[in-house]
Design a protein around this motif. Structure first.
Motif, PDB file in Angstrom:
ATOM      1  N   LYS A  17       0.821  -1.216   0.000  1.00 21.59           N
ATOM      2  CA  LYS A  17       0.000   0.000   0.000  1.00 21.59           C
ATOM      3  C   LYS A  17       0.855   1.265   0.000  1.00 21.59           C
ATOM      4  O   LYS A  17       0.615   2.196   0.764  1.00 21.59           O
ATOM      5  N   GLY A  18       1.893   1.264  -0.838  1.00 22.64           N
ATOM      6  CA  GLY A  18       2.727   2.445  -0.999  1.00 22.64           C
ATOM      7  C   GLY A  18       3.756   2.689   0.087  1.00 22.64           C
ATOM      8  O   GLY A  18       4.458   3.695   0.057  1.00 22.64           O
ATOM      9  N   LYS A  19       3.863   1.786   1.043  1.00 21.19           N
ATOM     10  CA  LYS A  19       4.845   1.925   2.117  1.00 21.19           C
ATOM     11  C   LYS A  19       5.830   0.772   2.045  1.00 21.19           C
ATOM     12  O   LYS A  19       5.468  -0.352   1.697  1.00 21.19           O
ATOM     13  N   LEU A  20       7.073   1.051   2.409  1.00 19.33           N
ATOM     14  CA  LEU A  20       8.110   0.038   2.445  1.00 19.33           C
ATOM     15  C   LEU A  20       8.240  -0.476   3.876  1.00 19.33           C
ATOM     16  O   LEU A  20       8.378   0.307   4.819  1.00 19.33           O
ATOM     17  N   TYR A  21       8.173  -1.786   4.027  1.00 24.07           N
ATOM     18  CA  TYR A  21       8.293  -2.418   5.340  1.00 24.07           C
ATOM     19  C   TYR A  21       9.555  -3.267   5.380  1.00 24.07           C
ATOM     20  O   TYR A  21       9.908  -3.915   4.393  1.00 24.07           O
ATOM     21  N   VAL A  22      10.220  -3.259   6.516  1.00 21.57           N
ATOM     22  CA  VAL A  22      11.423  -4.054   6.723  1.00 21.57           C
ATOM     23  C   VAL A  22      11.182  -4.938   7.947  1.00 21.57           C
ATOM     24  O   VAL A  22      10.822  -4.439   9.015  1.00 21.57           O
ATOM     25  N   VAL A  23      11.369  -6.238   7.768  1.00 22.63           N
ATOM     26  CA  VAL A  23      11.205  -7.179   8.880  1.00 22.63           C
ATOM     27  C   VAL A  23      12.559  -7.857   9.093  1.00 22.63           C
ATOM     28  O   VAL A  23      13.093  -8.499   8.187  1.00 22.63           O
ATOM     29  N   GLU A  24      13.115  -7.693  10.280  1.00 22.60           N
ATOM     30  CA  GLU A  24      14.438  -8.232  10.586  1.00 22.60           C
ATOM     31  C   GLU A  24      14.337  -9.599  11.263  1.00 22.60           C
ATOM     32  O   GLU A  24      13.308  -9.941  11.836  1.00 22.60           O
ATOM     33  N   PRO A  57       5.685  -0.745  15.132  1.00 21.85           N
ATOM     34  CA  PRO A  57       6.999  -1.272  14.766  1.00 21.85           C
ATOM     35  C   PRO A  57       8.015  -1.091  15.895  1.00 21.85           C
ATOM     36  O   PRO A  57       7.870  -0.204  16.742  1.00 21.85           O
ATOM     37  N   ASP A  58       9.046  -1.930  15.884  1.00 19.45           N
ATOM     38  CA  ASP A  58      10.106  -1.820  16.885  1.00 19.45           C
ATOM     39  C   ASP A  58      10.905  -0.534  16.713  1.00 19.45           C
ATOM     40  O   ASP A  58      11.399   0.032  17.673  1.00 19.45           O
ATOM     41  N   ARG A  59      11.056  -0.108  15.469  1.00 15.45           N
ATOM     42  CA  ARG A  59      11.723   1.159  15.174  1.00 15.45           C
ATOM     43  C   ARG A  59      11.318   1.600  13.778  1.00 15.45           C
ATOM     44  O   ARG A  59      10.789   0.820  12.997  1.00 15.45           O
ATOM     45  N   ILE A  60      11.586   2.851  13.463  1.00 11.59           N
ATOM     46  CA  ILE A  60      11.285   3.407  12.138  1.00 11.59           C
ATOM     47  C   ILE A  60      12.586   3.957  11.569  1.00 11.59           C
ATOM     48  O   ILE A  60      13.345   4.633  12.271  1.00 11.59           O
ATOM     49  N   ILE A  61      12.829   3.663  10.282  1.00 10.93           N
ATOM     50  CA  ILE A  61      14.026   4.164   9.616  1.00 10.93           C
ATOM     51  C   ILE A  61      13.629   5.096   8.487  1.00 10.93           C
ATOM     52  O   ILE A  61      12.537   4.983   7.925  1.00 10.93           O
ATOM     53  N   GLU A  62      14.497   6.024   8.148  1.00 16.15           N
ATOM     54  CA  GLU A  62      14.278   6.921   7.024  1.00 16.15           C
ATOM     55  C   GLU A  62      15.019   6.339   5.826  1.00 16.15           C
ATOM     56  O   GLU A  62      16.180   5.950   5.940  1.00 16.15           O
ATOM     57  N   THR A  63      14.359   6.266   4.676  1.00 24.29           N
ATOM     58  CA  THR A  63      14.939   5.638   3.494  1.00 24.29           C
ATOM     59  C   THR A  63      14.946   6.594   2.312  1.00 24.29           C
ATOM     60  O   THR A  63      13.885   7.045   1.878  1.00 24.29           O
TER      61      THR A  63
END
Length: 69
Positions: A17-24, A57-63
């Motif tokens: 939905k237009g957002k980038l998600y990162v799962v570690e 989320p556990d944290r948010i990053i800027e990309t």
């Protein structure tokens, strides 16, 4: 025949939905020859629940994002 698949934890990225998600720390089988990652159906379902479930989320990053052209 030599086994080329190894168990590892990887970082999984997904655009939804237009957002980038990162799962570690996602468990995966990884081919040592090609680097291709394979995920169990349970793992894929868990990732979907994390992203769609609205959990904080556990944290948010800027990309940074660039256009190729």
């Amino acid at each position: 025949m030599k086994e080329t698949m190894v168990d590892k934890t990887v970082t999984y990225t997904l655009e939804y939905k237009g957002k980038l998600y990162v799962v570690e720390q996602v468990p995966a089988r990884v081919c040592q020859e090609t680097g291709e990652e394979f995920f169990s159906p349970d793992t894929v379902e868990h990732i979907q629940r994390l992203i769609k479930g609205g959990k904080r989320p556990d944290r948010i990053i800027e990309t940074p994002v660039f256009k190729y052209a």
